[in-house]
Write a protein that holds these residues in place. Sequence first.
Motif, PDB file in Angstrom:
ATOM      1  N   THR A   1       0.809  -1.215   0.000  1.00 22.51           N
ATOM      2  CA  THR A   1       0.000   0.000   0.000  1.00 22.51           C
ATOM      3  C   THR A   1       0.843   1.266   0.000  1.00 22.51           C
ATOM      4  N   VAL A   2       2.071   1.189   0.514  1.00 21.70           N
ATOM      5  CA  VAL A   2       2.922   2.374   0.531  1.00 21.70           C
ATOM      6  C   VAL A   2       3.377   2.750  -0.879  1.00 21.70           C
ATOM      7  N   GLN A   3       3.188   1.862  -1.847  1.00 20.75           N
ATOM      8  CA  GLN A   3       3.573   2.125  -3.231  1.00 20.75           C
ATOM      9  C   GLN A   3       2.463   2.808  -4.037  1.00 20.75           C
TER      10      GLN A   3
ATOM     11  N   LYS B   1      -5.327  11.639  -4.256  1.00 21.97           N
ATOM     12  CA  LYS B   1      -4.589  12.314  -3.183  1.00 21.97           C
ATOM     13  C   LYS B   1      -3.750  11.283  -2.430  1.00 21.97           C
ATOM     14  N   PRO B   2      -2.522  11.011  -2.892  1.00 25.75           N
ATOM     15  CA  PRO B   2      -1.672   9.991  -2.258  1.00 25.75           C
ATOM     16  C   PRO B   2      -0.936  10.542  -1.038  1.00 25.75           C
ATOM     17  N   PHE B   3      -1.675  10.916  -0.005  1.00 21.07           N
ATOM     18  CA  PHE B   3      -1.097  11.473   1.218  1.00 21.07           C
ATOM     19  C   PHE B   3      -0.783  10.320   2.174  1.00 21.07           C
ATOM     20  N   LYS B   4       0.503  10.000   2.337  1.00 20.82           N
ATOM     21  CA  LYS B   4       0.910   8.791   3.053  1.00 20.82           C
ATOM     22  C   LYS B   4       1.471   9.073   4.444  1.00 20.82           C
ATOM     23  N   VAL B   5       1.579  10.332   4.836  1.00 15.87           N
ATOM     24  CA  VAL B   5       2.227  10.664   6.100  1.00 15.87           C
ATOM     25  C   VAL B   5       1.237  10.639   7.260  1.00 15.87           C
ATOM     26  N   GLY B   6       0.047  11.161   7.067  1.00 20.29           N
ATOM     27  CA  GLY B   6      -0.916  11.231   8.150  1.00 20.29           C
ATOM     28  C   GLY B   6      -1.323   9.860   8.653  1.00 20.29           C
ATOM     29  N   GLY B   7      -1.337   9.699   9.964  1.00 15.37           N
ATOM     30  CA  GLY B   7      -1.759   8.439  10.570  1.00 15.37           C
ATOM     31  C   GLY B   7      -0.688   7.378  10.633  1.00 15.37           C
ATOM     32  N   VAL B   8       0.562   7.703  10.242  1.00 18.94           N
ATOM     33  CA  VAL B   8       1.664   6.736  10.256  1.00 18.94           C
ATOM     34  C   VAL B   8       2.709   7.220  11.255  1.00 18.94           C
TER      35      VAL B   8
ATOM     36  N   ALA C   1      -2.185   3.750   9.678  1.00 22.31           N
ATOM     37  CA  ALA C   1      -3.281   3.632   8.724  1.00 22.31           C
ATOM     38  C   ALA C   1      -3.276   4.870   7.843  1.00 22.31           C
ATOM     39  N   MET C   2      -3.101   4.672   6.544  1.00 27.27           N
ATOM     40  CA  MET C   2      -3.047   5.788   5.604  1.00 27.27           C
ATOM     41  C   MET C   2      -4.441   6.093   5.067  1.00 27.27           C
ATOM     42  N   ARG C   3      -4.701   7.373   4.829  1.00 21.86           N
ATOM     43  CA  ARG C   3      -5.998   7.814   4.314  1.00 21.86           C
ATOM     44  C   ARG C   3      -5.807   8.469   2.952  1.00 21.86           C
TER      45      ARG C   3
END
Length: 253
Positions: free
Chosen positions: A163-165, A189-196, A202-204
């Motif tokens: 999922t990080v890809q 919107k590939p925002f991967k920082v929030g919630g990690v 858990a990415m949103r």
Amino acid sequence: MDVWNSYQSRLAARGGTVRDVRLNRERGFLGRKLPNHLSYHRVLMDGAERQVAIINSDNLNQKTVCSMPGEEILCGAMVQWAGNHWLVTEVDANNEVYTKAIMLQCNYPLRWIAGDGNIIERWCIIDDSTKYLTGETVSSYNENGMVLGDTRMTMTIARDEYTVQFTRENRFLIDDFDSHTVLAYRLSKPFKVGGVYNGHGAMRFVLTEVNTEKDDNLELHIADYYKRFPRKTDPEPVEPGETQTPGGKKVWL
């Protein structure tokens, strides 16, 4: 062992300070009492059996989960309990006595083809991001005023090596599996920082409705399926005086 060393050993077992004594006492108390509590449950957490306390909330698809003393719960962990899949979305970093976390009920098994060619399935949480919009837009470039889909979804999914890809190139088919029509979405919107936190979480993502394509497998709900796995073509009809080899090649008798 002399009397003083014996005293020091017994003191260290209970705790070297008054605070340590209280901490060990609290851990021991919870360890004895929790299995007898009605909130105590056995669950599968990331495939391993765990003993946890699950506390209800006014939001029925959200639960507070507490670990046994000394055990850890990672943000982004997947929990199987009560016939459902749950995603841990928040974890209290203060886990000296026990770990307290929030888990949300998953509602969709997302499927896609990863970069290595494997078909991946992950349970996730799909929410509507257009509650106060119609979900449609009229194209200004079409003289007939064509109505186009304009639905947007929020997807919450655990961070892992697949999922990080995710990028803006990723498309997904998200709809009820019994529906005769399937909607397609693109990750906008590939925002991967929030919630990690510390590599776990858990990415949103925000997804925007797009058209389905000929390479989508609507039955399996996998976008771009036939780009990796070509369709099986039917053999050509055999004319009188011809036959076919097992590979489908026509030869004359």
